[in-house]
Structures are given as structure tokens and as C-alpha cells.
Enzyme design. Structure first.
Site, PDB file in Angstrom:
ATOM      1  N   VAL A   1       0.874  -1.169   0.000  1.00 16.19           N
ATOM      2  CA  VAL A   1       0.000   0.000   0.000  1.00 16.19           C
ATOM      3  C   VAL A   1       0.914   1.222   0.000  1.00 16.19           C
ATOM      4  O   VAL A   1       1.906   1.261   0.747  1.00 16.19           O
ATOM      5  CB  VAL A   1      -0.926   0.000   1.241  1.00 16.19           C
ATOM      6  CG1 VAL A   1      -1.708   1.297   1.349  1.00 16.19           C
ATOM      7  CG2 VAL A   1      -1.871  -1.204   1.208  1.00 16.19           C
TER       8      VAL A   1
ATOM      9  N   GLU B   1       4.687 -14.949   3.037  1.00 18.61           N
ATOM     10  CA  GLU B   1       5.894 -14.854   3.843  1.00 18.61           C
ATOM     11  C   GLU B   1       6.059 -13.404   4.251  1.00 18.61           C
ATOM     12  O   GLU B   1       5.800 -12.497   3.456  1.00 18.61           O
ATOM     13  CB  GLU B   1       7.118 -15.324   3.048  1.00 18.61           C
ATOM     14  CG  GLU B   1       7.073 -16.798   2.762  1.00 18.61           C
ATOM     15  CD  GLU B   1       7.862 -17.192   1.539  1.00 18.61           C
ATOM     16  OE1 GLU B   1       8.186 -16.315   0.713  1.00 18.61           O
ATOM     17  OE2 GLU B   1       8.130 -18.394   1.382  1.00 18.61           O
TER      18      GLU B   1
ATOM     19  N   TYR C   1      -1.774  -9.267   9.289  1.00 20.02           N
ATOM     20  CA  TYR C   1      -2.084 -10.628   8.862  1.00 20.02           C
ATOM     21  C   TYR C   1      -2.760 -11.420   9.976  1.00 20.02           C
ATOM     22  O   TYR C   1      -3.716 -12.159   9.730  1.00 20.02           O
ATOM     23  CB  TYR C   1      -0.827 -11.343   8.375  1.00 20.02           C
ATOM     24  CG  TYR C   1      -0.140 -10.645   7.219  1.00 20.02           C
ATOM     25  CD1 TYR C   1      -0.866 -10.051   6.184  1.00 20.02           C
ATOM     26  CD2 TYR C   1       1.238 -10.559   7.158  1.00 20.02           C
ATOM     27  CE1 TYR C   1      -0.239  -9.405   5.138  1.00 20.02           C
ATOM     28  CE2 TYR C   1       1.876  -9.918   6.107  1.00 20.02           C
ATOM     29  CZ  TYR C   1       1.134  -9.344   5.107  1.00 20.02           C
ATOM     30  OH  TYR C   1       1.765  -8.705   4.076  1.00 20.02           O
TER      31      TYR C   1
ATOM     32  N   ASN D   1       9.016  -7.232  10.433  1.00 18.79           N
ATOM     33  CA  ASN D   1       7.906  -6.398   9.973  1.00 18.79           C
ATOM     34  C   ASN D   1       6.690  -6.638  10.870  1.00 18.79           C
ATOM     35  O   ASN D   1       5.738  -7.328  10.504  1.00 18.79           O
ATOM     36  CB  ASN D   1       7.582  -6.698   8.507  1.00 18.79           C
ATOM     37  CG  ASN D   1       6.636  -5.690   7.908  1.00 18.79           C
ATOM     38  OD1 ASN D   1       5.949  -4.955   8.628  1.00 18.79           O
ATOM     39  ND2 ASN D   1       6.583  -5.657   6.590  1.00 18.79           N
TER      40      ASN D   1
END
Length: 155
Positions: free
Chosen positions: A74, A106, A118, A111
Site C-alpha cells: 500500500v 511470507e 495478517y 515487519n
């Protein structure tokens, strides 16, 4: 915020996704990289737009009843505004409609914001790839995350 989602499989989508990828990542992938990815059967690009201007993307690889997110992004100015969640939600609806049962991705172990997104979208860690990414000249692990898609959840 009214978002639209387009799904493309043609190599003509390579320039748009390359520009988006380069704005999201350093180094970003080139138009040639995406043309190469799209030359292999099973590639699906999702472009998310705001007022017809592309602001996010996802590149999926579909094989049998499974899909993998190869890359997702994004634009920085639209992050933390639910765009990523909407992109994933709409993408999962599309995949479920194509009879995809499982979705994998993955993500770098560093991060944390992506991992949180997620996890909030129902993914869980299923494995780890040692030294998969290079970040600031260091090798870091990738977490493999997966989710079972159920088309009943999207009707």
C-alpha cells in the site's frame, strides 16, 4: 473512503504494479520483473484504487486450490488507514470464489506491523524460512503464515 478492486492477469498490468511496488519498497521490482512473473500461468494481480487512482496491490500465485501472496503493498501515504485490510479482505473473497482453499504468505520477522495485520485477518504462523530476507545488509528470517479460506464467509 471508497475503494475499488480490479483483478488482472495480463502482462499489460506490469507497468502499473511496478510503479506501485517501487513506491512501496526499496528496491522495488521492475516492469520486466512483473512481466516475467505474469508469463507463468497462475498469476493474479489485484489493484486497489481510490477514486480511480491505484494506491495498493497484491500479486497472487494460484496453483490448484492454493494461493500464495508473492508481494503486497500500500502506498506509504495510505498506510494505517484500513486500505491493507480491505485489500486483503477483497482479495480473499475473489480467491474463495475461484475455489482457492488455502492462502499463504511470507513476512519478515522484523515487519511487526504487517504481522499484526495478517494476524488480524486470520493468518497464523505455520513455519519459518531462515535467512530469507536481506535487510540493512543483514539476513533475517521469514515467517510463513497461512489461512484457510471458506467461501461461506464471503457471502
Amino acid at each position: 473512503m471508497r475503494l475499488s478492486h480490479d483483478y488482472l492477469t495480463e502482462e499489460t498490468a506490469a507497468p502499473v504494479i511496478a510503479v506501485l511496488h517501487q513506491a512501496c519498497f526499496d528496491p522495488g521490482w521492475s516492469e520486466a520483473d512483473f512481466k516475467s512473473l505474469l508469463s507463468v500461468p497462475g498469476g493474479l494481480i489485484q489493484i486497489t484504487s481510490l477514486d480511480h487512482a491505484p494506491i495498493g496491490f497484491c500479486f497472487y500465485r494460484l496453483v490448484a486450490d492454493e494461493a500464495e501472496i508473492i508481494t503486497i503493498g500500500v502506498l506509504p501515504e495510505y498506510r494505517n488507514r484500513t486500505v491493507g485490510a480491505r485489500l486483503l479482505e477483497k482479495g480473499q473473497e475473489k480467491l474463495a470464489g475461484l475455489n482457492i482453499k488455502t492462502l499463504f504468505l511470507e513476512v519478515s520477522e522484523t515487519n511487526l506491523s504487517a504481522q499484526k495485520l495478517y494476524e488480524n485477518m486470520g493468518f497464523s504462523v505455520t513455519g519459518r524460512r531462515k535467512n530469507y530476507y536481506t535487510e540493512a545488509a543483514e539476513k533475517v528470517d521469514a515467517l510463513i503464515m497461512g489461512k484457510t479460506l471458506n467461501s461461506n464467509n464471503f457471502h
